[in-house]
Design a protein around this motif. Structure first.
Motif, PDB file in Angstrom:
ATOM      1  N   PHE A 221     -39.613 -50.046  24.908  1.00 45.60           N
ATOM      2  CA  PHE A 221     -38.999 -49.216  24.101  1.00 45.60           C
ATOM      3  C   PHE A 221     -37.956 -47.600  24.489  1.00 45.60           C
ATOM      4  CE2 PHE A 221     -40.009 -52.583  20.866  1.00 45.60           C
ATOM      5  CZ  PHE A 221     -39.382 -53.419  21.295  1.00 45.60           C
ATOM      6  N   SER A 222     -39.246 -47.257  24.774  1.00 43.87           N
ATOM      7  CA  SER A 222     -38.801 -45.645  25.075  1.00 43.87           C
ATOM      8  C   SER A 222     -37.852 -45.725  26.659  1.00 43.87           C
ATOM      9  CB  SER A 222     -40.122 -44.618  25.215  1.00 43.87           C
ATOM     10  OG  SER A 222     -39.913 -43.689  25.925  1.00 43.87           O
ATOM     11  N   ARG A 223     -38.348 -46.832  27.670  1.00 45.94           N
ATOM     12  CA  ARG A 223     -37.002 -47.194  28.365  1.00 45.94           C
ATOM     13  C   ARG A 223     -35.795 -47.118  28.080  1.00 45.94           C
ATOM     14  NH1 ARG A 223     -38.475 -45.652  33.581  1.00 45.94           N
ATOM     15  NH2 ARG A 223     -37.390 -46.511  35.077  1.00 45.94           N
ATOM     16  N   ALA A 224     -36.124 -47.923  27.300  1.00 45.40           N
ATOM     17  CA  ALA A 224     -34.456 -49.144  26.957  1.00 45.40           C
ATOM     18  C   ALA A 224     -33.871 -47.544  26.585  1.00 45.40           C
ATOM     19  CB  ALA A 224     -34.889 -49.807  25.645  1.00 45.40           C
ATOM     20  N   GLU A 225     -34.668 -46.787  25.674  1.00 44.87           N
ATOM     21  CA  GLU A 225     -33.086 -45.617  24.875  1.00 44.87           C
ATOM     22  C   GLU A 225     -32.605 -44.945  26.048  1.00 44.87           C
ATOM     23  OE1 GLU A 225     -34.018 -41.926  22.449  1.00 44.87           O
ATOM     24  OE2 GLU A 225     -35.155 -43.110  22.999  1.00 44.87           O
ATOM     25  N   MET A 284     -35.770 -45.927   9.443  1.00 41.53           N
ATOM     26  CA  MET A 284     -35.549 -44.429   9.074  1.00 41.53           C
ATOM     27  C   MET A 284     -35.991 -43.724   9.993  1.00 41.53           C
ATOM     28  SD  MET A 284     -35.995 -44.112   5.227  1.00 41.53           S
ATOM     29  CE  MET A 284     -37.014 -42.596   4.989  1.00 41.53           C
ATOM     30  N   PHE A 285     -36.119 -44.124  10.755  1.00 40.82           N
ATOM     31  CA  PHE A 285     -36.913 -43.252  12.610  1.00 40.82           C
ATOM     32  C   PHE A 285     -35.240 -42.926  12.786  1.00 40.82           C
ATOM     33  CE2 PHE A 285     -41.845 -42.715  12.296  1.00 40.82           C
ATOM     34  CZ  PHE A 285     -41.263 -41.823  13.118  1.00 40.82           C
ATOM     35  N   GLY A 286     -34.170 -44.415  12.207  1.00 38.08           N
ATOM     36  CA  GLY A 286     -33.352 -44.313  13.342  1.00 38.08           C
ATOM     37  C   GLY A 286     -32.572 -43.176  12.518  1.00 38.08           C
ATOM     38  N   GLY A 411     -41.379 -46.754  14.957  1.00 42.79           N
ATOM     39  CA  GLY A 411     -40.530 -46.197  15.562  1.00 42.79           C
ATOM     40  C   GLY A 411     -39.584 -46.084  16.177  1.00 42.79           C
ATOM     41  N   ALA A 412     -41.247 -46.891  17.356  1.00 44.36           N
ATOM     42  CA  ALA A 412     -40.494 -46.605  18.799  1.00 44.36           C
ATOM     43  C   ALA A 412     -39.150 -47.985  19.267  1.00 44.36           C
ATOM     44  CB  ALA A 412     -41.555 -47.149  19.793  1.00 44.36           C
ATOM     45  N   ILE A 413     -38.906 -48.953  18.527  1.00 41.17           N
ATOM     46  CA  ILE A 413     -37.621 -49.755  17.995  1.00 41.17           C
ATOM     47  C   ILE A 413     -36.813 -48.942  17.403  1.00 41.17           C
ATOM     48  CG2 ILE A 413     -37.132 -51.853  17.439  1.00 41.17           C
ATOM     49  CD1 ILE A 413     -40.474 -52.772  17.073  1.00 41.17           C
ATOM     50  N   GLY A 414     -36.224 -48.118  16.348  1.00 35.42           N
ATOM     51  CA  GLY A 414     -35.944 -48.107  15.274  1.00 35.42           C
ATOM     52  C   GLY A 414     -35.502 -46.955  16.470  1.00 35.42           C
ATOM     53  N   VAL A 415     -36.115 -45.932  17.127  1.00 31.56           N
ATOM     54  CA  VAL A 415     -34.926 -45.424  18.125  1.00 31.56           C
ATOM     55  C   VAL A 415     -34.571 -45.924  19.241  1.00 31.56           C
ATOM     56  CG1 VAL A 415     -34.989 -43.439  19.123  1.00 31.56           C
ATOM     57  CG2 VAL A 415     -36.803 -42.836  17.306  1.00 31.56           C
ATOM     58  N   ALA A 416     -34.903 -47.227  19.819  1.00 22.58           N
ATOM     59  CA  ALA A 416     -34.498 -47.447  20.853  1.00 22.58           C
ATOM     60  C   ALA A 416     -33.232 -48.423  20.103  1.00 22.58           C
ATOM     61  CB  ALA A 416     -35.026 -47.378  21.567  1.00 22.58           C
ATOM     62  N   LEU A 417     -33.109 -49.036  19.713  1.00 18.01           N
ATOM     63  CA  LEU A 417     -32.323 -50.341  18.356  1.00 18.01           C
ATOM     64  C   LEU A 417     -30.870 -49.159  18.289  1.00 18.01           C
ATOM     65  CD1 LEU A 417     -31.726 -53.045  18.643  1.00 18.01           C
ATOM     66  CD2 LEU A 417     -32.699 -52.811  16.006  1.00 18.01           C
ATOM     67  N   TRP A 460     -25.091 -49.095   9.325  1.00 22.38           N
ATOM     68  CA  TRP A 460     -25.178 -50.452   8.620  1.00 22.38           C
ATOM     69  C   TRP A 460     -26.330 -51.587   9.427  1.00 22.38           C
ATOM     70  CZ3 TRP A 460     -22.296 -52.036   4.859  1.00 22.38           C
ATOM     71  CH2 TRP A 460     -21.789 -51.816   4.594  1.00 22.38           C
ATOM     72  N   TRP A 461     -26.250 -50.838  10.290  1.00 22.77           N
ATOM     73  CA  TRP A 461     -27.915 -52.081  11.111  1.00 22.77           C
ATOM     74  C   TRP A 461     -28.868 -51.286   9.493  1.00 22.77           C
ATOM     75  CZ3 TRP A 461     -28.585 -56.319  14.712  1.00 22.77           C
ATOM     76  CH2 TRP A 461     -26.848 -56.262  15.012  1.00 22.77           C
ATOM     77  N   ALA A 462     -29.528 -50.194   9.885  1.00 20.93           N
ATOM     78  CA  ALA A 462     -30.401 -49.582   9.462  1.00 20.93           C
ATOM     79  C   ALA A 462     -29.916 -50.211   7.719  1.00 20.93           C
ATOM     80  CB  ALA A 462     -30.125 -48.239   9.196  1.00 20.93           C
ATOM     81  N   PHE A 463     -29.261 -50.490   7.169  1.00 20.82           N
ATOM     82  CA  PHE A 463     -29.853 -50.930   6.010  1.00 20.82           C
ATOM     83  C   PHE A 463     -29.957 -52.472   5.741  1.00 20.82           C
ATOM     84  CE2 PHE A 463     -25.653 -54.073   3.083  1.00 20.82           C
ATOM     85  CZ  PHE A 463     -26.947 -53.425   1.883  1.00 20.82           C
TER      86      PHE A 463
END
Length: 511
Positions: A221-225, A284-286, A411-417, A460-463
């Motif tokens: 996930f970190s690399r995807a970001e 939340m992380f995003g 958290g890793a998914i949130g930041v990357a996605l 919107w996605w976070a919602f």
């Protein structure tokens, strides 16, 4: 005094002070360094391509070793693991503050992750075994949940203040007094029940497979970001994580003393709590990231002012966790706090989808933060309780580690996605509106408008993700409540769950 209450540790409330302080240090460290990163990068001559390793080194070590750290706490003793984790974290922080080159900084961050992975599960599992009375546990988890939720915002404020008025190195050095006080307090007042110790052997194949699988997942996930979702190394990391974690599940179902007994995660309530927490953390992380960018890059807030701007969320978190959650969790089933809590937080995110270049802080950002804080604080508190309820005391460490795993992976998914979604929406908006924009001032405004459009699309996605978390909480978590006296964390049967007459697990936090 009843026998049940005479069996309670008389120093448990003093112990909570030092457990909470250690948890605050670990959570704050997740965001405090982000604020200091530009200054550290310039001071140590770190390239743009390598700077993410200051964040990634910590995330890989912490996320990869959490299950190992949780099980070590069960086997060695949670108090011992807690103290060693704190001392090691302080030493790693001293190394980071004294760093003279990027290699020292990366090493210190990795070591912080290693010792954090020991201290964090130990702190939560100590609460689980020290607080066995339902009402007291509700209060203890309320305080712990407030700190876990609000710590990230506190980190932004503390990081901004230290970086602006002192030096980036103090974002590392500040951990040393936190750790010293918490460790000294732990030596003085924490007395772990002997019955909670796990006397089995360490499952080394499980340790290797789980650690490598989680490292591959977090790094993917970190690399995807940083790179791209379809890039070769990114895909190979995701494939490796699926293979390794699949093999881990097979091994755990067959060994005599598994690192993670599958009953811990296959229980409907605990599994639902891990999933709901992970989903909420993705959002939340995003959101923290986008709000920080919005306040500093778009609205030109200083780091300190941006940190101050997050205080309403901290107030909301503390109120939701210690006042609403704690007061109601012994009266209503956990899902009736978690689902509405996540929905209130989702309302806050819905408000933030209306952000524009000129949005009022008092009209949109502040009320949205209050809703987010109240909702998440109310939901996190019972969620952490459900996530550790009904397990045998000997499995408390690894059950607590799973709470941290769900948060770290989330958290890793949130930041990357969400970063990917925001970047794509920003580029699309910029391309669609670039025609005819010629003056430098108009180009700058268009860039800022594009950024804000990207943020709102991601929000919107976070919602939607937080709404899904509410649905998961309501559908999967079916704890019916516990009546009466102490709800021992270890009152479970051989499968780690105590039985009600209808076969449902006994929750330790809800009446």
């Amino acid at each position: 005094m009843s026998k049940a209450h005479s069996d309670l540790d008389p120093l448990r409330w003093k112990a909570l002070i030092f457990i909470a302080l250690a948890q605050l240090m670990v959570v704050v460290d997740g965001t405090i360094v982000n604020i200091a990163l530009p200054s550290a990068q310039e001071d140590l001559g770190i390239s743009d391509g390598n700077r993410q390793w200051v964040i990634t080194a910590y995330a890989l070590a912490f996320g990869g070793l959490l299950l190992f750290g949780g099980r070590v706490a069960d086997l060695w003793g949670r108090r011992r693991a807690f103290i060693i984790g704190l001392i090691g974290f302080a030493a790693a922080s001293a190394l980071g503050g004294a760093a003279t080159n990027e290699a020292m900084l990366y090493a210190s961050r990795a070591l912080q992750g290693v010792f954090g992975a020991l201290a964090a599960p130990a702190s939560l599992s100590l609460l689980t075994v020290l607080f066995t009375d339902a009402k007291e546990r509700a209060k203890a988890f309320g305080i712990y949940g407030a700190i876990a939720g609000a710590g990230a915002a506190v980190g932004l404020l503390l990081g901004g203040t230290l970086t602006e008025y002192m030096d980036w190195r103090w974002t590392f050095f500040v951990n040393i007094p936190f750790a010293a006080v918490a460790a000294a307090g732990a030596v003085a007042v924490i007395r772990e029940p002997e019955s909670a110790r796990n006397r089995s052997t360490l499952d080394m194949p499980g340790v290797v497979l789980a650690s490598l699988g989680l490292v591959a997942l977090v790094y993917g996930f970190s690399r995807a970001e940083q790179e791209d979702w379809t890039e070769g190394v990114t895909i190979s990391m995701f494939v490796a994580s699926v293979v390794l974690l699949g093999a881990f599940a097979v091994v755990e179902s067959r060994v005599k003393s598994p690192l993670l007994p599958l009953r811990v995660v296959t229980d409907r309530n605990r599994g639902g709590a891990y999933l709901a927490l992970g989903l909420a953390i993705i959002a939340m992380f995003g959101l923290f990231l986008f709000l920080t960018y919005y306040l500093q890059a778009v609205r030109d807030y200083s780091p300190v002012m941006a940190g101050v701007a997050f205080l309403p969320m901290v107030v909301g978190m503390i109120t939701g966790s210690t006042q609403i959650g704690t007061r109601l969790v012994t009266r209503v089933p956990p899902r009736y706090l978690m689902a509405p809590g996540f929905l209130v937080a989702a309302l806050g995110m819905l408000l933030l989808t209306q952000l524009s270049l000129d949005s009022s802080y008092w009209g949109i950002v502040m009320p949205a933060q209050l809703l987010l804080g109240l909702g998440m604080g109310t939901a996190f508190m019972p969620a952490m309780g459900v996530a550790t309820e009904g397990v045998k005391p000997t499995d408390a460490g690894v059950a607590s580690a799973m709470v941290n795993v769900s948060q770290q992976v989330g958290g890793a998914i949130g930041v990357a996605l969400l970063n990917t979604i925001a970047a794509g929406a920003t580029t699309s908006y910029l391309t669609a509106h670039a025609a005819g924009v010629t003056s430098q001032q108009d180009q700058l405004r268009l860039q800022l408008e594009s950024m804000v459009h990207g943020y709102t699309e991601a929000i919107w996605w976070a919602f939607a993700i937080v709404v899904l978390s509410a649905v998961v909480s309501f559908v999967l978590i079916n704890s019916k409540g516990h009546q009466g006296g102490p709800a021992a964390a270890g009152s479970g049967d051989g499968d780690g769950d105590a039985a009600l007459s209808d076969g449902q697990p006994v929750p330790v936090m809800a009446h």
